[in-house]
Design an enzyme around this catalytic site. Structure first.
Site, PDB file in Angstrom:
ATOM      1  N   TYR A 142       0.833  -1.202   0.000  1.00 46.32           N
ATOM      2  CA  TYR A 142       0.000   0.000   0.000  1.00 46.32           C
ATOM      3  C   TYR A 142       0.862   1.244   0.000  1.00 46.32           C
ATOM      4  CZ  TYR A 142       0.723   1.017   5.018  1.00 46.32           C
ATOM      5  OH  TYR A 142       1.259   1.360   6.229  1.00 46.32           O
TER       6      TYR A 142
ATOM      7  N   ARG B 118       8.185   4.600  -4.375  1.00 48.60           N
ATOM      8  CA  ARG B 118       8.250   3.562  -3.341  1.00 48.60           C
ATOM      9  C   ARG B 118       7.199   2.486  -3.590  1.00 48.60           C
ATOM     10  NH1 ARG B 118       7.678   5.351   2.794  1.00 48.60           N
ATOM     11  NH2 ARG B 118       5.505   5.560   2.139  1.00 48.60           N
TER      12      ARG B 118
ATOM     13  N   ARG C 132      -7.236 -20.487  -2.846  1.00 47.15           N
ATOM     14  CA  ARG C 132      -6.250 -20.351  -1.771  1.00 47.15           C
ATOM     15  C   ARG C 132      -5.157 -21.402  -1.864  1.00 47.15           C
ATOM     16  NH1 ARG C 132      -4.294 -21.229   3.163  1.00 47.15           N
ATOM     17  NH2 ARG C 132      -4.104 -19.448   4.580  1.00 47.15           N
TER      18      ARG C 132
ATOM     19  N   LYS D 254       6.544  -1.739   1.816  1.00 44.65           N
ATOM     20  CA  LYS D 254       5.339  -1.207   2.473  1.00 44.65           C
ATOM     21  C   LYS D 254       4.188  -2.197   2.272  1.00 44.65           C
ATOM     22  CE  LYS D 254       3.070   3.206   3.301  1.00 44.65           C
ATOM     23  NZ  LYS D 254       3.186   3.134   4.756  1.00 44.65           N
TER      24      LYS D 254
ATOM     25  N   GLU E 228      11.827   2.501  14.464  1.00 42.83           N
ATOM     26  CA  GLU E 228      10.876   3.497  13.945  1.00 42.83           C
ATOM     27  C   GLU E 228       9.568   3.322  14.696  1.00 42.83           C
ATOM     28  OE1 GLU E 228       9.606   2.770   9.862  1.00 42.83           O
ATOM     29  OE2 GLU E 228       9.876   0.616  10.137  1.00 42.83           O
TER      30      GLU E 228
ATOM     31  N   LEU F  83      11.051   1.314   7.333  1.00 40.00           N
ATOM     32  CA  LEU F  83      10.491   1.853   6.099  1.00 40.00           C
ATOM     33  C   LEU F  83      11.248   3.132   5.751  1.00 40.00           C
ATOM     34  CD1 LEU F  83       8.097   1.372   4.069  1.00 40.00           C
ATOM     35  CD2 LEU F  83       7.015   3.304   5.228  1.00 40.00           C
TER      36      LEU F  83
END
Ligand code: PMP
Length: 287
Positions: free
Chosen positions: A33, A52, A100, A149, A182, A207
């Protein structure tokens, strides 16, 4: 006009916007995301977040759902349809929908693309920044690829909930050496006891925050030296100032860490200056 969300080629009323039960984002957190701040209907730090996003996709070998130009149009259209002046725009891209099974679908399926946007009350965010916020520390429990991310945010969610339950706005992860990596959704900074602005280097498992990156440049331009060096919880507690950065928080002053007051317990002058500089720059550079 009510809120709308973009899902796989169509806009839906927010309440009717869905992904399939066998979407790999839902079943495996197999997706990435990105988040942009929106100023006056425009996307802030546009290129940094887009670069990114593409890197996160490449690292996970998820196909790009469309060209950058087409994606940019979808982002802008989502912001426009939701009449967002000041707020946030989110994108999620997953490996798509398939029966799945852990390995990548074979033959490959189209990635899923979700875009949403919502307004943020910037007046109350600014009021929060004037007061500053509390931070708590939690042990680092995340995987070794925090540079991606990913939508897999369970440790971050547990950390943020722990912060909330202690009346804090953010949790800072602390690694085995006692050094802050972070925040659960932000990068961590201090002005140390020597007056040096410090934040963790990107060789660490963090990140690579876009706000962090731009703020380093802006600090240099303002004649403020930045040292990309780890700091311990103890150093944070003895710091003159502390703050965190993110597209959703800009530069947010931290006034306590684990209950220990930072400086005089009020947002520091360097932090406040950096917040002003960042906001001025991001607003004028939004596209
Ligand atoms: N670290 C983590 C774990 C995050 O989720 C975020 C917010 N996306 C950040 C740092 C800050 O990154 P950015 O400045 O690019 O929003």
């Amino acid at each position: 006009m009510s809120r709308q969300a973009y899902v796989n080629g169509h806009f839906y009323a927010h309440g009717d916007a869905m992904v399939h039960v066998e979407d790999r984002g839902f079943q495996f957190a197999d997706g990435v995301y990105e988040v942009w701040a929106v100023f006056d209907g425009k996307l802030a730090d546009f290129k940094g977040h887009m670069d990114r996003l593409e890197r996160s996709l490449d690292e996970l070998r998820i196909d790009r759902p469309m060209s950058r130009a087409a994606l940019t149009n979808v982002l802008r259209e989502t912001v426009r349809r939701n009449r967002v002046r000041d707020g946030l725009c989110y994108i999620q891209i997953t490996r798509g929908q398939a029966r799945r099974d852990h390995p990548f679908p074979d033959p490959p399926v189209a990635p899923s693309l979700i875009v949403t946007s919502r307004s943020v009350d910037q007046a109350s965010a600014a009021a929060k920044a004037l007061k500053g916020v509390a931070v708590v520390t939690v042990p680092e429990t995340r995987w070794a690829r925090c540079d991606i991310k990913s939508v897999a945010l369970l440790p971050n969610i547990l950390a943020k909930q722990a912060a909330k339950e202690k009346g804090a706005a953010e949790a800072w992860f602390v690694d085995d050496l006692g050094l802050v990596t972070e925040g659960s959704s932000t990068n961590a900074w201090i002005v140390d006891s020597e007056g040096v602005l410090r934040t963790r280097d990107t060789n660490a498992n963090i990140l690579r925050g876009i706000t962090r990156h731009n703020l380093i440049d802006l600090a240099h331009e303002a004649g403020i030296e930045v040292s990309q060096r780890p700091f311990s919880v103890e150093e944070a507690k003895q710091a003159k100032e502390a703050f965190f950065t993110a597209a959703s928080a800009f530069v947010m002053p931290v006034i306590s860490v684990d209950g220990t007051k930072i400086g005089d317990g009020k947002p520091g002058p360097i932090t406040s200056k950096l917040r002003t500089i960042y906001l001025e720059n991001a607003r004028s550079a939004a596209v």
